[in-house]
Motif scaffolding. Structure first.
Motif, mmCIF file in Angstrom:
data_model
loop_
_atom_site.group_PDB
_atom_site.id
_atom_site.type_symbol
_atom_site.label_atom_id
_atom_site.label_comp_id
_atom_site.label_asym_id
_atom_site.label_seq_id
_atom_site.Cartn_x
_atom_site.Cartn_y
_atom_site.Cartn_z
ATOM 1 N N HIS A 96 0.810 -1.221 0.000
ATOM 2 C CA HIS A 96 0.000 0.000 0.000
ATOM 3 C C HIS A 96 0.841 1.268 0.000
ATOM 4 O O HIS A 96 0.286 2.361 0.115
ATOM 5 C CB HIS A 96 -0.965 0.061 1.200
ATOM 6 N N HIS A 110 -3.192 5.058 0.933
ATOM 7 C CA HIS A 110 -3.776 3.987 0.148
ATOM 8 C C HIS A 110 -3.982 2.809 1.101
ATOM 9 O O HIS A 110 -3.131 2.543 1.964
ATOM 10 C CB HIS A 110 -2.849 3.563 -0.999
ATOM 11 N N SER A 156 -4.736 2.756 -7.110
ATOM 12 C CA SER A 156 -4.708 1.635 -6.172
ATOM 13 C C SER A 156 -5.931 0.742 -6.331
ATOM 14 O O SER A 156 -6.979 1.159 -6.844
ATOM 15 C CB SER A 156 -4.647 2.168 -4.734
#
Length: 438
Positions: free
Chosen positions: A141, A195, A215
């Protein structure tokens, strides 16, 4: 292994989205290469009785060009190759084992070093380079920024990670106001600068001032490259975003597992990106996007095995306000499984697929049909044993045996390009394509 001319007929196999396969793997946070390779191929399906997008006409012609092509070399990447990027003299690679490597893009001796320049604790899903900074998107992430070292000795020093996004300052100053929090799960909130799923794509604006990231958390974000502050987060789709490209004019295109492509730009008197168009012809997850150099043609690849060609309508070419109108003009067909990656360079489009092959297409003009665009499949490049996940293309310089120093060179009766393909079979293959003049 071999290089085949493009067959005239389309095949009818179908493969499901690589996003869903990767997403299942990511949720278990496994970095095992064997597990990854198994998960990439474990959930395919077939619609062998149906043509891909029958309502969209094909743009390909039956013309077979007798251009020269060859496999130059194969480079072992030590793990499944997820991302490639060219910058200056080098090719950068990102892989499932969290390594970032580089090698000379024009040196093909078998013993030439494929140097490890950085390693992390998470698979590298996307790479982009601007100036002396290398930006990488990761399965954990995060986005990482690396300072490029210019030395070329065999014992190179690892690149220094100068930032991990979101930065500590960004995270800290967003903690104290409830308006900075967004719901990410039923009972969990995070600040909007994070994210919260795999970062699937990163790209930099043409002037290098902005970094865009997309994402699987369904958002894309814009970061300022001078201090890495997150400026904006856009809730863009109803499912994971798999692809992101940005035009020279700053128009962003996002492709998603929700089957849609959305177009975003800043309109006058707005500090935020606004949705100005939605493209909805694909019948399955969109995996790849590519823009022509002038930003007037968009290519999209999906699990329906077709590459759709979208062209900007004439009245919108000057970059007026409001909607950006693009219409689908046709499809490029030939791959037998999902399209996973696309690159557009000059009048070439290169596609990589879950069918383990790379196809090279050339754009032309059909003067018999009101100068409508048409495409020829120049070659099918075969040799990979697993799906082709990423591509890069460079015009080859004359002193490396190519046809000229730039994309428009006519040396040797045409142009010469190097096509780099990265695969889940852990290999990077380098192909030389010589494209004749019409």
């Amino acid at each position: 292994m071999g290089i085949l001319q493009c067959p005239s007929s389309c095949c009818n196999n179908y493969s499901t989205s690589k996003h869903h396969e990767d997403h299942q793997q990511q949720s278990h946070h496994s970095n095992s290469n064997n597990t990854l390779l198994h998960s990439e191929s474990s959930t395919s399906s077939s619609l062998s009785s149906q043509p891909s997008l029958p309502s969209v006409p094909s743009l390909t012609t039956s013309q077979q060009l007798q251009q020269k092509q060859e496999l130059v070399t194969a480079i072992n990447g030590h793990s499944a190759i997820f991302s490639l990027a060219l910058h200056g003299k080098f090719l950068y690679t990102g892989s499932s084992n969290s390594e970032i490597r580089r090698c000379r893009k024009d040196t093909f001796a078998p013993d030439h070093p494929n140097v490890l320049v950085a390693t992390t604790n998470s698979a590298v899903k996307s790479i982009t380079v601007f100036g002396d900074k290398l930006f990488t998107a990761h399965q954990d992430h995060k986005i990482r920024v690396w300072k490029i070292q210019e030395q070329e000795q065999e014992q190179e020093q690892p690149y220094k990670c100068i930032a991990t996004l979101p930065t500590f300052n960004d995270r800290f100053w967003k903690l104290f106001s409830s308006k900075n929090y967004v719901q990410v799960r039923r009972h969990k909130k995070r600040t909007w600068v994070h994210h919260v799923d795999t970062v699937s794509a990163v790209t930099v604006s043409v002037d290098g001032t902005l970094l865009y990231s997309a994402s699987w958390d369904r958002t894309f974000k814009i970061w300022r490259t001078s201090d890495f502050k997150c400026l904006e987060s856009v809730n863009a789709h109803e499912d994971a975003i798999n692809a992101l490209v940005v035009s020279r004019a700053g128009v962003a295109y996002t492709g998603s597992a929700d089957k849609k492509i959305k177009i975003w730009k800043k309109v006058e008197n707005s500090k935020k990106h606004q949705l100005v168009g939605t493209l909805e012809k694909h019948k399955s997850a969109v995996n790849a996007l590519a823009l022509s150099g002038d930003g007037l043609v968009l290519y999209s690849g999906a699990c329906d095995r077709s590459i759709l060609v979208w062209e900007k309508e004439a009245e919108e070419e000057e970059g007026g306000e409001g909607n950006v109108k693009m219409v689908v003009v046709g499809a490029l067909r030939g791959h037998t499984k999902a399209i996973l990656c696309l690159v557009a360079v000059a009048d070439l489009v290169v596609s990589g697929s879950a069918d383990n092959s790379v196809r090279v297409w050339r754009r032309g003009i059909n003067v018999k049909v009101s100068e409508k665009s048409c495409y020829s499949c120049l070659a099918v490049l075969e040799g990979h044993r697993r799906p082709v996940k990423c591509l890069a293309v460079a015009a080859e310089s004359a002193n490396n045996g190519g046809g000229g120093d730039d994309e428009n060179s006519g040396g040797g009766g045409g142009s010469s390009y190097l096509v780099y393909s990265g695969s889940l079979d852990c290999d990077i293959r380098v192909w030389r394509i010589r494209v004749p003049l019409f």
